[in-house]
Design a protein around this motif. Structure first.
Motif, PDB file in Angstrom:
ATOM      1  N   GLY A  12       0.803  -1.237   0.000  1.00  0.00           N
ATOM      2  CA  GLY A  12       0.000   0.000   0.000  1.00  0.00           C
ATOM      3  C   GLY A  12       0.825   1.271   0.000  1.00  0.00           C
ATOM      4  N   GLY A  13       0.446   2.188   0.880  1.00  0.00           N
ATOM      5  CA  GLY A  13       0.989   3.549   0.870  1.00  0.00           C
ATOM      6  C   GLY A  13       2.504   3.623   0.957  1.00  0.00           C
ATOM      7  N   ARG A  32       3.914   2.703  -2.471  1.00  0.00           N
ATOM      8  CA  ARG A  32       3.582   3.801  -3.402  1.00  0.00           C
ATOM      9  C   ARG A  32       4.458   5.034  -3.134  1.00  0.00           C
ATOM     10  N   ASP A  33       4.482   5.482  -1.884  1.00  0.00           N
ATOM     11  CA  ASP A  33       5.211   6.716  -1.576  1.00  0.00           C
ATOM     12  C   ASP A  33       6.719   6.510  -1.693  1.00  0.00           C
ATOM     13  N   ASP A  74       3.393   5.981   7.534  1.00  0.00           N
ATOM     14  CA  ASP A  74       2.948   4.678   8.035  1.00  0.00           C
ATOM     15  C   ASP A  74       3.461   3.555   7.144  1.00  0.00           C
ATOM     16  N   ASP A  96       2.345  -0.313   6.295  1.00  0.00           N
ATOM     17  CA  ASP A  96       1.349  -1.368   6.489  1.00  0.00           C
ATOM     18  C   ASP A  96       1.911  -2.671   5.919  1.00  0.00           C
ATOM     19  N   ARG A 149     -20.143  -0.823   3.587  1.00  0.00           N
ATOM     20  CA  ARG A 149     -18.698  -0.767   3.772  1.00  0.00           C
ATOM     21  C   ARG A 149     -18.156  -2.070   4.345  1.00  0.00           C
ATOM     22  N   ARG A 176      -8.523  -6.968  -4.274  1.00  0.00           N
ATOM     23  CA  ARG A 176      -9.596  -6.377  -3.481  1.00  0.00           C
ATOM     24  C   ARG A 176      -9.231  -4.953  -3.020  1.00  0.00           C
ATOM     25  N   ARG A 177      -8.032  -4.508  -3.327  1.00  0.00           N
ATOM     26  CA  ARG A 177      -7.608  -3.161  -2.937  1.00  0.00           C
ATOM     27  C   ARG A 177      -8.188  -2.123  -3.892  1.00  0.00           C
ATOM     28  N   ASP A 178      -8.105  -0.849  -3.525  1.00  0.00           N
ATOM     29  CA  ASP A 178      -8.872   0.139  -4.286  1.00  0.00           C
ATOM     30  C   ASP A 178      -8.235   0.571  -5.610  1.00  0.00           C
ATOM     31  N   ASN A 190      -2.075   1.631  -5.130  1.00  0.00           N
ATOM     32  CA  ASN A 190      -2.153   1.235  -3.715  1.00  0.00           C
ATOM     33  C   ASN A 190      -2.034  -0.268  -3.533  1.00  0.00           C
ATOM     34  N   ASP A 224     -18.061  -0.325  -1.977  1.00  0.00           N
ATOM     35  CA  ASP A 224     -17.631   0.555  -0.878  1.00  0.00           C
ATOM     36  C   ASP A 224     -17.541   1.987  -1.402  1.00  0.00           C
ATOM     37  N   LEU A 240     -16.834   4.690   0.052  1.00  0.00           N
ATOM     38  CA  LEU A 240     -15.724   5.518   0.534  1.00  0.00           C
ATOM     39  C   LEU A 240     -14.667   5.684  -0.561  1.00  0.00           C
ATOM     40  N   ARG A 241     -14.611   4.699  -1.453  1.00  0.00           N
ATOM     41  CA  ARG A 241     -13.597   4.744  -2.524  1.00  0.00           C
ATOM     42  C   ARG A 241     -13.762   5.981  -3.408  1.00  0.00           C
ATOM     43  N   ARG A 253     -11.779   8.527  -1.559  1.00  0.00           N
ATOM     44  CA  ARG A 253     -10.359   8.168  -1.611  1.00  0.00           C
ATOM     45  C   ARG A 253      -9.765   8.461  -2.996  1.00  0.00           C
ATOM     46  N   PHE A 304      -6.517  10.834  -2.985  1.00  0.00           N
ATOM     47  CA  PHE A 304      -5.178  10.432  -3.434  1.00  0.00           C
ATOM     48  C   PHE A 304      -4.730  11.290  -4.616  1.00  0.00           C
TER      49      PHE A 304
HETATM   50  P1  ATP Z   1      -2.048   6.642   3.564  1.00  0.00           P
HETATM   51  O1  ATP Z   1      -1.955   5.775   4.798  1.00  0.00           O
HETATM   52  O2  ATP Z   1      -0.802   7.313   3.149  1.00  0.00           O
HETATM   53  O3  ATP Z   1      -3.250   7.539   3.565  1.00  0.00           O
HETATM   54  P2  ATP Z   1      -2.513   4.116   2.272  1.00  0.00           P
HETATM   55  O4  ATP Z   1      -2.494   3.750   0.803  1.00  0.00           O
HETATM   56  O5  ATP Z   1      -1.569   3.396   3.161  1.00  0.00           O
HETATM   57  O6  ATP Z   1      -2.333   5.684   2.309  1.00  0.00           O
HETATM   58  P3  ATP Z   1      -4.603   3.232   4.025  1.00  0.00           P
HETATM   59  O7  ATP Z   1      -5.943   3.869   4.234  1.00  0.00           O
HETATM   60  O8  ATP Z   1      -3.610   3.213   5.136  1.00  0.00           O
HETATM   61  O9  ATP Z   1      -4.009   3.922   2.723  1.00  0.00           O
HETATM   62  O10 ATP Z   1      -4.897   1.747   3.549  1.00  0.00           O
HETATM   63  C1  ATP Z   1      -3.859   0.819   3.298  1.00  0.00           C
HETATM   64  C2  ATP Z   1      -4.148   0.041   2.033  1.00  0.00           C
HETATM   65  O11 ATP Z   1      -5.366  -0.699   2.199  1.00  0.00           O
HETATM   66  C3  ATP Z   1      -4.375   0.910   0.803  1.00  0.00           C
HETATM   67  O12 ATP Z   1      -3.147   1.215   0.175  1.00  0.00           O
HETATM   68  C4  ATP Z   1      -5.247   0.025  -0.047  1.00  0.00           C
HETATM   69  O13 ATP Z   1      -4.476  -0.963  -0.692  1.00  0.00           O
HETATM   70  C5  ATP Z   1      -6.103  -0.683   0.993  1.00  0.00           C
HETATM   71  N1  ATP Z   1      -7.388   0.011   1.251  1.00  0.00           N
HETATM   72  C6  ATP Z   1      -7.646   0.915   2.222  1.00  0.00           C
HETATM   73  N2  ATP Z   1      -8.919   1.337   2.192  1.00  0.00           N
HETATM   74  C7  ATP Z   1      -9.493   0.687   1.168  1.00  0.00           C
HETATM   75  C8  ATP Z   1     -10.806   0.672   0.627  1.00  0.00           C
HETATM   76  N3  ATP Z   1     -11.778   1.429   1.122  1.00  0.00           N
HETATM   77  N4  ATP Z   1     -11.045  -0.156  -0.420  1.00  0.00           N
HETATM   78  C9  ATP Z   1     -10.067  -0.950  -0.913  1.00  0.00           C
HETATM   79  N5  ATP Z   1      -8.821  -0.966  -0.457  1.00  0.00           N
HETATM   80  C10 ATP Z   1      -8.517  -0.173   0.572  1.00  0.00           C
END
Ligand code: ATP
Ligand code: MG
Length: 396
Positions: free
Chosen positions: A33-34, A37-38, A47, A49, A103, A119-121, A125, A164, A166-167, A170, A174
């Motif tokens: 994830g983040g 990417r970052d 953070d 993960d 959600r 399943r990620r958004d 990510n 979901d 919320l996407r 998001r 992003f």
């Molecule tokens: P940051 O923490 O910098 O905001 P992140 O990409 O780490 O960005 P998080 O919200 O910490 O975002 O979520 C971690 C990962 O979980 C995301 O990178 C994504 O892969 C997945 N994720 C989080 N929320 C969703 C969602 N609503 N639907 C699908 N995947 C999600």
């Protein structure tokens, strides 16, 4: 094969122990994830993960045996939080979201990295990095989208939003944070399903909106949201995009740290009653609500901006200087940032000593003395303040 420097996370205290416990050497656990990417973008990684093949109860037991504190933050969807040197790290077991209800999803654990990525958004990510070597796995074109600087849904955007909503937020958040463009098919799907946002909790909406507005330049993403009707269900009052753009420019000129509530204020009509209504609708804290209200109270900043700072706080004065694009902002911001609210050096007792009869008149007159003292530029000297008190008492 793209590799990311694992020093990005390996240097953190306790990480070696965590990787031993979660069998990172055998590739049971990867960064996801983040942070990936970052890291690839060369942006600061906050953070980190993790995704793991270990089941949540197994991962918890191993971490605890290694002496690491574990909090079962989201056990039902496979997430636990490990705490290393006071910092939380989320560890989520590879999973497939079998059925989704709003959600929430019925979760099935898996061993398959690609199924978890699916399943990620967004593509950017959904990349993993090997914990020890840093090799990146990218199943859905995330690297290409990083290069093209574009936020894109994995799979069919409308279906992913239906799972979901919320996407939607998001997607724009992003784009703003990363300063990326938005995939047109994603935009279209967000527009089509904008009303789904009404099902989200106010806290979630607030959190995402404020994150978006904290971006260095939130204008392009906000413009896209306005143009596609995304703000209509959640923030119908927001219309003033040019004012937001002017604020962002004024902040840059004054080298001011951006603040999301100030940016929110820039989008809205100057109406303190609206600020109060929005404060309760978005579940803002009392303090944030007061800040928004001060920011939406019309009028120029007084000749001495400290007068406003004294009445409503230094933040209010800073917000108004920037929101009104006041040319004094660059000079006044550093002074206001360090400003301590001065104390009126006379009291009601002093007024009585000067001959005023005790009673309700005392506090009324003290207010008038305070106004004179503020107008005189807050003299700290007690004699000067007493002179102001005498002048006040001499006027009928
Ligand atoms: P940051 O923490 O910098 O905001 P992140 O990409 O780490 O960005 P998080 O919200 O910490 O975002 O979520 C971690 C990962 O979980 C995301 O990178 C994504 O892969 C997945 N994720 C989080 N929320 C969703 C969602 N609503 N639907 C699908 N995947 C999600
Ligand atoms: Mg994160």
């Amino acid at each position: 094969m793209t590799r990311l420097d694992p020093a990005l996370w390996l240097d953190r205290p306790g990480m070696g122990k965590l990787f031993d416990a979660l069998e990172a050497a055998a590739d049971a656990t990867r960064v996801v994830g983040g942070a990936v990417r970052d890291g690839l973008l060369g942006r600061p990684v906050a953070d980190v993960d993790f995704a793991t093949r270990l089941r949540p109860d197994d991962a918890s037991a191993r971490l605890r045996r290694a002496g690491i504190k574990v909090v079962p933050t989201g056990l039902s969807h496979g997430t636990i939080t490990a705490v290393l040197a006071g910092r939380p790290y989320q560890i989520t077991t590879l999973r497939i979201d079998a059925e989704t209800f709003g959600r929430h999803a019925r979760v099935v654990f898996t061993d398959d990295w690609q199924a978890d990525a699916a399943r990620r958004d967004f593509t950017v990510n959904a990349m993993f990095a090997r914990a020890l070597g840093g090799e990146v796995s990218d199943f859905y074109g995330g690297l290409e989208d990083l290069r093209r600087r574009i936020v894109r849904f994995i799979g069919e955007p409308e279906a992913r939003i239906a799972e979901d909503s919320l996407r939607i937020l998001r997607f724009f958040r992003f784009a703003a944070q990363l300063d990326f463009g938005m995939d047109p098919a994603g935009l279209k799907a967000c527009a089509a399903r904008a009303r789904d946002l009404l099902s989200l909790s106010r806290e979630r909406i607030r959190e995402e909106l404020l994150k978006l507005l904290s971006a260095r330049d939130p204008v392009p993403a906000t413009q896209a949201m306005l143009a596609h009707g995304i703000l209509t269900p959640i923030l119908p009052e927001a219309t003033d995009l040019p004012r937001l753009a002017r604020l962002v420019a004024a902040e840059a000129r004054a080298e001011a740290a951006p603040h999301p509530l100030r940016r929110l204020a820039a989008l809205l009509p100057e109406d303190p009653a609206l600020a109060r209504a929005l404060g309760s609708r978005l579940r803002l804290s009392r303090k944030d609500s007061a800040r928004l209200e001060a920011a939406l109270t019309a009028g120029p900043v007084p000749r001495d901006p400290r007068v406003l700072a004294y009445a409503r706080g230094a933040e209010a004065a800073i917000d108004r200087l920037l929101l009104t694009d006041d040319p004094r902002a660059p000079a006044w911001l550093p002074r206001l940032a360090d400003w301590k609210r001065p104390q009126l050096p006379v009291s009601g007792r002093d007024l009585i000593a000067l001959g005023l009869a005790p009673g309700p008149e005392v506090s009324r007159r003290l207010k008038a003395v305070e106004a004179r003292w503020v107008a005189a530029g807050f003299p700290e000297d007690r004699e000067a303040a007493l002179a102001l008190a005498r002048t006040e008492l001499e006027t009928a």
